[in-house]
Design an enzyme around this catalytic site. Structure first.
Site, short mmCIF file in Angstrom:
data_model
loop_
_atom_site.label_atom_id
_atom_site.label_comp_id
_atom_site.label_asym_id
_atom_site.label_seq_id
_atom_site.Cartn_x
_atom_site.Cartn_y
_atom_site.Cartn_z
N ILE A 133 0.05 6.81 4.54
CA ILE A 133 1.13 6.44 5.46
C ILE A 133 2.19 5.58 4.75
CG2 ILE A 133 1.63 5.16 7.60
CD1 ILE A 133 -1.40 5.87 8.35
N GLY A 134 1.74 4.68 3.88
CA GLY A 134 2.67 3.80 3.18
C GLY A 134 3.61 4.58 2.28
N SER B 215 -4.23 -0.82 14.70
CA SER B 215 -4.99 0.38 15.04
C SER B 215 -5.40 0.33 16.51
CB SER B 215 -6.25 0.42 14.17
OG SER B 215 -7.09 1.48 14.54
N TYR C 28 -13.65 -3.76 10.46
CA TYR C 28 -12.28 -3.20 10.59
C TYR C 28 -11.69 -3.56 11.95
CZ TYR C 28 -8.62 0.47 10.38
OH TYR C 28 -7.43 1.17 10.38
N GLY D 117 0.85 -1.21 0.00
CA GLY D 117 0.00 0.00 0.00
C GLY D 117 0.87 1.24 0.00
N ALA D 118 1.91 1.22 -0.85
CA ALA D 118 2.95 2.26 -0.76
C ALA D 118 2.71 3.45 -1.68
CB ALA D 118 4.30 1.62 -1.08
N ASN D 119 1.58 3.49 -2.37
CA ASN D 119 1.36 4.61 -3.29
C ASN D 119 0.61 5.77 -2.64
OD1 ASN D 119 -0.86 2.50 -3.56
ND2 ASN D 119 -1.85 4.30 -4.43
N1 LIG Z 1 -5.25 7.00 8.62
C1 LIG Z 1 -5.43 6.64 9.88
O1 LIG Z 1 -5.84 7.46 10.73
C2 LIG Z 1 -5.13 5.23 10.31
C3 LIG Z 1 -5.29 4.90 11.68
C4 LIG Z 1 -4.99 3.60 12.09
C5 LIG Z 1 -4.54 2.65 11.17
N2 LIG Z 1 -4.43 3.00 9.86
C6 LIG Z 1 -3.95 1.97 8.91
O2 LIG Z 1 -2.84 2.48 8.18
C7 LIG Z 1 -2.73 1.76 6.94
C8 LIG Z 1 -2.56 2.75 5.80
O3 LIG Z 1 -3.75 3.48 5.64
P1 LIG Z 1 -3.80 5.02 5.19
O4 LIG Z 1 -4.55 5.76 6.24
O5 LIG Z 1 -2.46 5.48 4.79
O6 LIG Z 1 -4.80 4.93 3.95
P2 LIG Z 1 -4.59 5.10 2.37
O7 LIG Z 1 -3.86 6.37 2.07
O8 LIG Z 1 -5.95 4.92 1.79
O9 LIG Z 1 -3.64 3.88 1.99
C9 LIG Z 1 -4.08 2.57 1.94
C10 LIG Z 1 -3.17 1.85 0.95
O10 LIG Z 1 -3.58 0.47 0.90
C11 LIG Z 1 -3.74 0.13 -0.47
N3 LIG Z 1 -4.67 -0.97 -0.64
C12 LIG Z 1 -5.98 -1.04 -0.28
N4 LIG Z 1 -6.53 -2.18 -0.69
C13 LIG Z 1 -5.54 -2.86 -1.33
C14 LIG Z 1 -5.48 -4.10 -2.02
N5 LIG Z 1 -6.55 -4.89 -2.15
N6 LIG Z 1 -4.30 -4.49 -2.56
C15 LIG Z 1 -3.20 -3.71 -2.47
N7 LIG Z 1 -3.20 -2.52 -1.87
C16 LIG Z 1 -4.36 -2.10 -1.31
C17 LIG Z 1 -4.24 1.40 -1.12
O11 LIG Z 1 -4.11 1.32 -2.52
P3 LIG Z 1 -5.02 2.25 -3.51
O12 LIG Z 1 -4.43 3.63 -3.45
O13 LIG Z 1 -4.87 1.58 -4.81
O14 LIG Z 1 -6.42 2.23 -2.96
C18 LIG Z 1 -3.31 2.40 -0.48
O15 LIG Z 1 -2.06 2.40 -1.10
C19 LIG Z 1 -3.98 0.90 6.84
O16 LIG Z 1 -3.70 -0.42 7.24
C20 LIG Z 1 -4.93 1.55 7.86
O17 LIG Z 1 -5.89 0.66 8.33
C21 LIG Z 1 -4.71 4.27 9.41
#
Ligand SMILES: NC(=O)c1ccc[n+]([C@@H]2O[C@H](COP(=O)([O-])OP(=O)(O)OC[C@H]3O[C@@H](n4cnc5c(N)ncnc54)[C@H](OP(=O)(O)O)[C@@H]3O)[C@@H](O)[C@H]2O)c1
Length: 289
Positions: free
Chosen positions: A15-16, A139, A165, A10-12
């Site tokens: 957080i990734g 989380s 979730y 999820g590096a695009n």
């Molecule tokens: N943001 C917060 O406040 C928060 C809090 C606690 C935990 N987290 C966790 O942090 C992590 C990163 O989330 P984020 O907040 O940075 O959200 P984000 O910007 O939406 O990033 C999620 C990443 O996961 C990828 N992804 C989703 N489904 C996928 C699949 N089937 N195959 C491959 N890649 C997939 C997305 O790809 P696409 O761009 O193609 O959709 C995107 O690169 C997640 O595990 C989330 O649950 C976030």
């Protein structure tokens, strides 16, 4: 961190992406795993342009598909001698009930089953590192109760995105604790973390449009969120630390049910079946057999 090979799912985005950029600045060799080639390539180019580090590679895999995860692991097997850090970051909340191509509820498939399968398929590469680190993005959203069968038997009529979730992230914690303990002698550590409340595409999807400006005001940016996985990936303070959950770079207790060893074992055994892993394929790891 120079010379370290780090694979981030999820590096695009969010957080990734910020984690990948930070570790690129530190001279690591980064493997970005993204499901969309165009978005992944844009992220790769952006990181190369902004950090000057050219050792940034892209592998494409939809982590909701176990076939894709296996293909990804084969590519890693073929092209890389070792993985020093695996960051299982891809994940999110799904507003609508969806089923993966393998027949699992989508939140559980992407947030939990994918890290479970990928971590196992990359164990040998992490072992070669000598000090491999598995970092699971979990989380503070966790379940009070956990039943592995409920996790996979969700239906569209009973579905709640937030509940799914919490269930998936609790499973991630249980896997972290179970594997952390059992891998203790292998040199591989397994830890989980909460990145904070971070303004990312996923976080915005969870909130009505009207509230988003307010949300932005009270949340942190992806670079601040990335500081948590970067700490677990790079800091010497956590060398040898395993089977822990970190919040703000400190260990913290999680939901009591996540420490239930009997449930961890049941979940582990079922997860092996759900992901089609065969214990005989892990002869080097007595605890799996
Ligand atoms: N943001 C917060 O406040 C928060 C809090 C606690 C935990 N987290 C966790 O942090 C992590 C990163 O989330 P984020 O907040 O940075 O959200 P984000 O910007 O939406 O990033 C999620 C990443 O996961 C990828 N992804 C989703 N489904 C996928 C699949 N089937 N195959 C491959 N890649 C997939 C997305 O790809 P696409 O761009 O193609 O959709 C995107 O690169 C997640 O595990 C989330 O649950 C976030």
């Amino acid at each position: 961190m120079e010379g370290k090979t780090i694979l981030i799912t999820g590096a695009n985005s969010g957080i990734g992406f910020a984690t990948a950029r930070n570790l690129s600045e530190q001279g690591c060799h980064i493997i970005l795993v993204c499901r969309n080639e165009k978005r992944g390539e844009e992220a790769r180019q952006n990181i190369i342009d902004t950090t000057g580090n050219r050792e940034i590679e892209l592998l494409v895999a939809d982590l909701s598909s176990q076939q894709d995860i296996r293909r990804l692991a084969e590519q890693v097997e073929e092209h890389y001698s070792k993985i020093d850090v695996l960051i299982n970051n891809a994940g999110g909340v799904f507003g609508q009930y969806q089923v993966s191509e393998d027949g699992f509820e989508m939140t559980f498939a992407v947030n939990y089953l994918a890290p479970f399968l990928l971590s196992h398929l990359l164990l040998d590469k992490l072992k070669v590192s000598g000090s491999g680190r598995i970092i699971n993005i979990a989380s503070v959203m966790q379940d009070k109760n956990f039943n592995p069968d409920d996790a996979i038997n969700q239906t569209s009529s009973s579905y709640s995105g937030m509940q799914a979730y919490k269930t998936a992230k609790t499973a991630v914690l249980m896997m972290t604790y179970y594997m952390g303990k059992r891998l203790a002698d292998s040199g591989i550590t397994v830890n989980a973390l909460h990145p904070g409340f971070i303004y990312t595409p996923q976080a915005t999807r969870m909130s009505p449009k009207l509230f988003r400006p307010l949300m932005k005001l009270f949340s942190k940016n992806p670079e601040q969120g990335a500081a948590r996985p970067v700490y677990l990936a790079a800091s010497s303070e956590v060398k040898g630390v395993t089977g822990e959950f970190f919040k703000d770079n400190k260990t913290e207790r999680t939901s009591p049910v996540s420490y239930n060893e009997e449930l961890q074992k049941i979940l582990y055994t079922k997860s092996m079946q759900w992901t089609g892993l065969k214990t005989d394929d892990f002869t080097e790891y007595e605890w799996i057999r």
